[in-house]
Motif scaffolding. Structure first.
Motif, PDB file in Angstrom:
ATOM      1  N   LEU A   5       0.837  -1.194   0.000  1.00 20.43           N
ATOM      2  CA  LEU A   5       0.000   0.000   0.000  1.00 20.43           C
ATOM      3  C   LEU A   5       0.873   1.246   0.000  1.00 20.43           C
ATOM      4  O   LEU A   5       1.963   1.243   0.588  1.00 20.43           O
ATOM      5  CB  LEU A   5      -0.894   0.033   1.241  1.00 20.43           C
ATOM      6  N   VAL A   6       0.386   2.291  -0.630  1.00 20.89           N
ATOM      7  CA  VAL A   6       1.048   3.593  -0.597  1.00 20.89           C
ATOM      8  C   VAL A   6       0.001   4.607  -0.158  1.00 20.89           C
ATOM      9  O   VAL A   6      -1.105   4.646  -0.707  1.00 20.89           O
ATOM     10  CB  VAL A   6       1.625   3.975  -1.971  1.00 20.89           C
ATOM     11  N   VAL A   7       0.354   5.424   0.825  1.00 22.22           N
ATOM     12  CA  VAL A   7      -0.559   6.421   1.360  1.00 22.22           C
ATOM     13  C   VAL A   7      -0.120   7.806   0.905  1.00 22.22           C
ATOM     14  O   VAL A   7       1.021   8.205   1.131  1.00 22.22           O
ATOM     15  CB  VAL A   7      -0.603   6.368   2.907  1.00 22.22           C
ATOM     16  N   GLY A   8      -1.035   8.511   0.262  1.00 24.66           N
ATOM     17  CA  GLY A   8      -0.801   9.895  -0.107  1.00 24.66           C
ATOM     18  C   GLY A   8      -1.402  10.801   0.942  1.00 24.66           C
ATOM     19  O   GLY A   8      -2.502  10.536   1.444  1.00 24.66           O
ATOM     20  N   LEU A   9      -0.682  11.860   1.286  1.00 20.48           N
ATOM     21  CA  LEU A   9      -1.124  12.778   2.336  1.00 20.48           C
ATOM     22  C   LEU A   9      -1.082  14.222   1.847  1.00 20.48           C
ATOM     23  O   LEU A   9      -0.094  14.650   1.251  1.00 20.48           O
ATOM     24  CB  LEU A   9      -0.216  12.654   3.561  1.00 20.48           C
ATOM     25  N   GLY A  10      -2.138  14.932   2.117  1.00 23.61           N
ATOM     26  CA  GLY A  10      -2.169  16.372   1.901  1.00 23.61           C
ATOM     27  C   GLY A  10      -2.479  17.011   3.241  1.00 23.61           C
ATOM     28  O   GLY A  10      -3.195  16.420   4.053  1.00 23.61           O
ATOM     29  N   SER A  11      -1.928  18.182   3.486  1.00 20.14           N
ATOM     30  CA  SER A  11      -2.207  18.790   4.789  1.00 20.14           C
ATOM     31  C   SER A  11      -2.054  20.296   4.737  1.00 20.14           C
ATOM     32  O   SER A  11      -1.396  20.846   3.854  1.00 20.14           O
ATOM     33  CB  SER A  11      -1.264  18.242   5.868  1.00 20.14           C
ATOM     34  N   ALA A  12      -2.636  20.915   5.732  1.00 21.32           N
ATOM     35  CA  ALA A  12      -2.402  22.331   5.978  1.00 21.32           C
ATOM     36  C   ALA A  12      -1.086  22.443   6.746  1.00 21.32           C
ATOM     37  O   ALA A  12      -0.679  21.498   7.427  1.00 21.32           O
ATOM     38  CB  ALA A  12      -3.544  22.921   6.802  1.00 21.32           C
ATOM     39  N   HIS A  77     -10.961  12.552  -8.125  1.00 20.81           N
ATOM     40  CA  HIS A  77     -11.579  13.639  -7.362  1.00 20.81           C
ATOM     41  C   HIS A  77     -10.710  14.894  -7.327  1.00 20.81           C
ATOM     42  O   HIS A  77     -10.277  15.313  -6.251  1.00 20.81           O
ATOM     43  CB  HIS A  77     -11.875  13.168  -5.937  1.00 20.81           C
ATOM     44  N   PRO A  78     -10.457  15.518  -8.485  1.00 23.83           N
ATOM     45  CA  PRO A  78      -9.659  16.751  -8.456  1.00 23.83           C
ATOM     46  C   PRO A  78     -10.419  17.853  -7.714  1.00 23.83           C
ATOM     47  O   PRO A  78     -11.645  17.824  -7.643  1.00 23.83           O
ATOM     48  CB  PRO A  78      -9.474  17.093  -9.928  1.00 23.83           C
ATOM     49  N   SER A  79      -9.660  18.791  -7.184  1.00 22.82           N
ATOM     50  CA  SER A  79     -10.251  19.844  -6.372  1.00 22.82           C
ATOM     51  C   SER A  79      -9.710  21.212  -6.783  1.00 22.82           C
ATOM     52  O   SER A  79      -8.498  21.415  -6.813  1.00 22.82           O
ATOM     53  CB  SER A  79      -9.922  19.587  -4.897  1.00 22.82           C
ATOM     54  N   GLU A  80     -10.614  22.120  -7.065  1.00 18.63           N
ATOM     55  CA  GLU A  80     -10.188  23.487  -7.369  1.00 18.63           C
ATOM     56  C   GLU A  80      -9.614  24.160  -6.123  1.00 18.63           C
ATOM     57  O   GLU A  80      -8.743  25.012  -6.219  1.00 18.63           O
ATOM     58  CB  GLU A  80     -11.334  24.290  -7.973  1.00 18.63           C
ATOM     59  N   ARG A  81     -10.100  23.757  -4.954  1.00 18.55           N
ATOM     60  CA  ARG A  81      -9.564  24.302  -3.703  1.00 18.55           C
ATOM     61  C   ARG A  81      -8.096  23.906  -3.548  1.00 18.55           C
ATOM     62  O   ARG A  81      -7.253  24.724  -3.185  1.00 18.55           O
ATOM     63  CB  ARG A  81     -10.395  23.798  -2.533  1.00 18.55           C
ATOM     64  N   ALA A  82      -7.784  22.640  -3.833  1.00 21.86           N
ATOM     65  CA  ALA A  82      -6.391  22.184  -3.773  1.00 21.86           C
ATOM     66  C   ALA A  82      -5.554  22.910  -4.816  1.00 21.86           C
ATOM     67  O   ALA A  82      -4.422  23.312  -4.553  1.00 21.86           O
ATOM     68  CB  ALA A  82      -6.306  20.672  -3.985  1.00 21.86           C
ATOM     69  N   ARG A  83      -6.114  23.075  -6.006  1.00 21.57           N
ATOM     70  CA  ARG A  83      -5.375  23.766  -7.071  1.00 21.57           C
ATOM     71  C   ARG A  83      -5.028  25.193  -6.649  1.00 21.57           C
ATOM     72  O   ARG A  83      -3.909  25.661  -6.846  1.00 21.57           O
ATOM     73  CB  ARG A  83      -6.186  23.790  -8.368  1.00 21.57           C
ATOM     74  N   ALA A  84      -5.977  25.880  -6.036  1.00 24.43           N
ATOM     75  CA  ALA A  84      -5.732  27.255  -5.593  1.00 24.43           C
ATOM     76  C   ALA A  84      -4.693  27.313  -4.476  1.00 24.43           C
ATOM     77  O   ALA A  84      -3.850  28.206  -4.444  1.00 24.43           O
ATOM     78  CB  ALA A  84      -7.045  27.894  -5.135  1.00 24.43           C
ATOM     79  N   ALA A  85      -4.735  26.342  -3.575  1.00 25.45           N
ATOM     80  CA  ALA A  85      -3.831  26.352  -2.424  1.00 25.45           C
ATOM     81  C   ALA A  85      -2.453  25.782  -2.729  1.00 25.45           C
ATOM     82  O   ALA A  85      -1.449  26.262  -2.213  1.00 25.45           O
ATOM     83  CB  ALA A  85      -4.463  25.570  -1.274  1.00 25.45           C
ATOM     84  N   ALA A  86      -2.412  24.738  -3.581  1.00 19.41           N
ATOM     85  CA  ALA A  86      -1.152  24.011  -3.757  1.00 19.41           C
ATOM     86  C   ALA A  86      -0.623  24.003  -5.184  1.00 19.41           C
ATOM     87  O   ALA A  86       0.463  23.495  -5.445  1.00 19.41           O
ATOM     88  CB  ALA A  86      -1.327  22.567  -3.277  1.00 19.41           C
ATOM     89  N   GLY A  87      -1.414  24.502  -6.136  1.00 21.39           N
ATOM     90  CA  GLY A  87      -0.956  24.503  -7.523  1.00 21.39           C
ATOM     91  C   GLY A  87      -1.166  23.184  -8.235  1.00 21.39           C
ATOM     92  O   GLY A  87      -0.598  22.950  -9.296  1.00 21.39           O
ATOM     93  N   THR A  88      -1.978  22.314  -7.649  1.00 25.07           N
ATOM     94  CA  THR A  88      -2.306  21.025  -8.250  1.00 25.07           C
ATOM     95  C   THR A  88      -3.739  20.664  -7.885  1.00 25.07           C
ATOM     96  O   THR A  88      -4.191  21.004  -6.787  1.00 25.07           O
ATOM     97  CB  THR A  88      -1.339  19.900  -7.789  1.00 25.07           C
ATOM     98  N   GLY A  89      -4.411  19.974  -8.764  1.00 24.98           N
ATOM     99  CA  GLY A  89      -5.790  19.583  -8.503  1.00 24.98           C
ATOM    100  C   GLY A  89      -5.915  18.473  -7.477  1.00 24.98           C
ATOM    101  O   GLY A  89      -7.012  18.153  -7.033  1.00 24.98           O
ATOM    102  N   SER A  90      -4.794  17.866  -7.095  1.00 29.36           N
ATOM    103  CA  SER A  90      -4.825  16.786  -6.112  1.00 29.36           C
ATOM    104  C   SER A  90      -3.469  16.659  -5.445  1.00 29.36           C
ATOM    105  O   SER A  90      -2.444  16.721  -6.118  1.00 29.36           O
ATOM    106  CB  SER A  90      -5.177  15.456  -6.787  1.00 29.36           C
ATOM    107  N   VAL A  91      -3.492  16.449  -4.149  1.00 32.88           N
ATOM    108  CA  VAL A  91      -2.259  16.104  -3.444  1.00 32.88           C
ATOM    109  C   VAL A  91      -2.343  14.651  -2.989  1.00 32.88           C
ATOM    110  O   VAL A  91      -1.553  13.818  -3.431  1.00 32.88           O
ATOM    111  CB  VAL A  91      -1.969  17.048  -2.252  1.00 32.88           C
ATOM    112  N   ALA A  92      -3.298  14.311  -2.146  1.00 34.01           N
ATOM    113  CA  ALA A  92      -3.344  12.963  -1.561  1.00 34.01           C
ATOM    114  C   ALA A  92      -3.488  11.870  -2.620  1.00 34.01           C
ATOM    115  O   ALA A  92      -2.693  10.920  -2.647  1.00 34.01           O
ATOM    116  CB  ALA A  92      -4.468  12.871  -0.533  1.00 34.01           C
ATOM    117  N   GLU A  93      -4.499  11.972  -3.490  1.00 33.01           N
ATOM    118  CA  GLU A  93      -4.703  10.925  -4.495  1.00 33.01           C
ATOM    119  C   GLU A  93      -3.539  10.862  -5.478  1.00 33.01           C
ATOM    120  O   GLU A  93      -3.023   9.775  -5.777  1.00 33.01           O
ATOM    121  CB  GLU A  93      -6.016  11.147  -5.244  1.00 33.01           C
ATOM    122  N   ALA A  94      -3.125  12.015  -5.974  1.00 29.79           N
ATOM    123  CA  ALA A  94      -2.038  12.036  -6.958  1.00 29.79           C
ATOM    124  C   ALA A  94      -0.735  11.533  -6.350  1.00 29.79           C
ATOM    125  O   ALA A  94       0.010  10.772  -6.986  1.00 29.79           O
ATOM    126  CB  ALA A  94      -1.858  13.439  -7.521  1.00 29.79           C
TER     127      ALA A  94
END
Length: 136
Positions: A5-12, A77-94
């Protein structure tokens, strides 16, 4: 089905290790996953030294990727919120998918997202599984 398994993590910024651990426990328990099968954790490069993430996954290390590489990964599940905050549509899934593909020596056909982006307190996580190579 078993497999690494590989776990992707996004965080504040400033996420607590307790919040990360709580989300990981919820995912493992809720999806009947064995945390001992986790072979890698991954995130965006700007979180490479995030104390809460690093403490939660210790002694494992955190693989990181620049936003542009993460943004090139197709996710459900891309996210415009993630794109605005991190410059990518996904952090955890990608990050989960990209790191799993690296572990699988670039064989994307062996990689599957088995837990979509799941939100916790200032943290998100997703899980990819690496299937064994096809045997003839």
């Amino acid at each position: 089905m078993k497999g690494p398994l590989v776990v992707g993590l996004g965080s504040a910024r400033g996420v607590s290790s307790g919040a990360v651990r709580a989300l990981l426990r919820r995912i493992y328990d809720g999806h009947d996953l064995d945390p001992r099968l986790v072979c890698a954790y991954a995130s965006i490069d700007r979180r490479a030294a995030e104390p809460g993430l690093l403490a939660a996954i210790a002694p494992a290390s955190l693989r990181t990727f620049p936003a542009a590489r993460l943004d090139a990964v197709a996710v459900p599940h891309p996210s415009e919120r993630a794109r605005a905050a991190a410059g990518t549509g996904s952090v955890a899934e990608a990050a989960a998918l990209l790191a799993a593909a690296e572990v699988a020596a670039g064989d994307w056909a062996r990689v599957a997202l088995i837990v979509p982006k799941t939100a916790g307190d200032r943290v998100t996580a997703a899980v990819a599984r690496i299937r064994p190579p096809h045997r003839m």
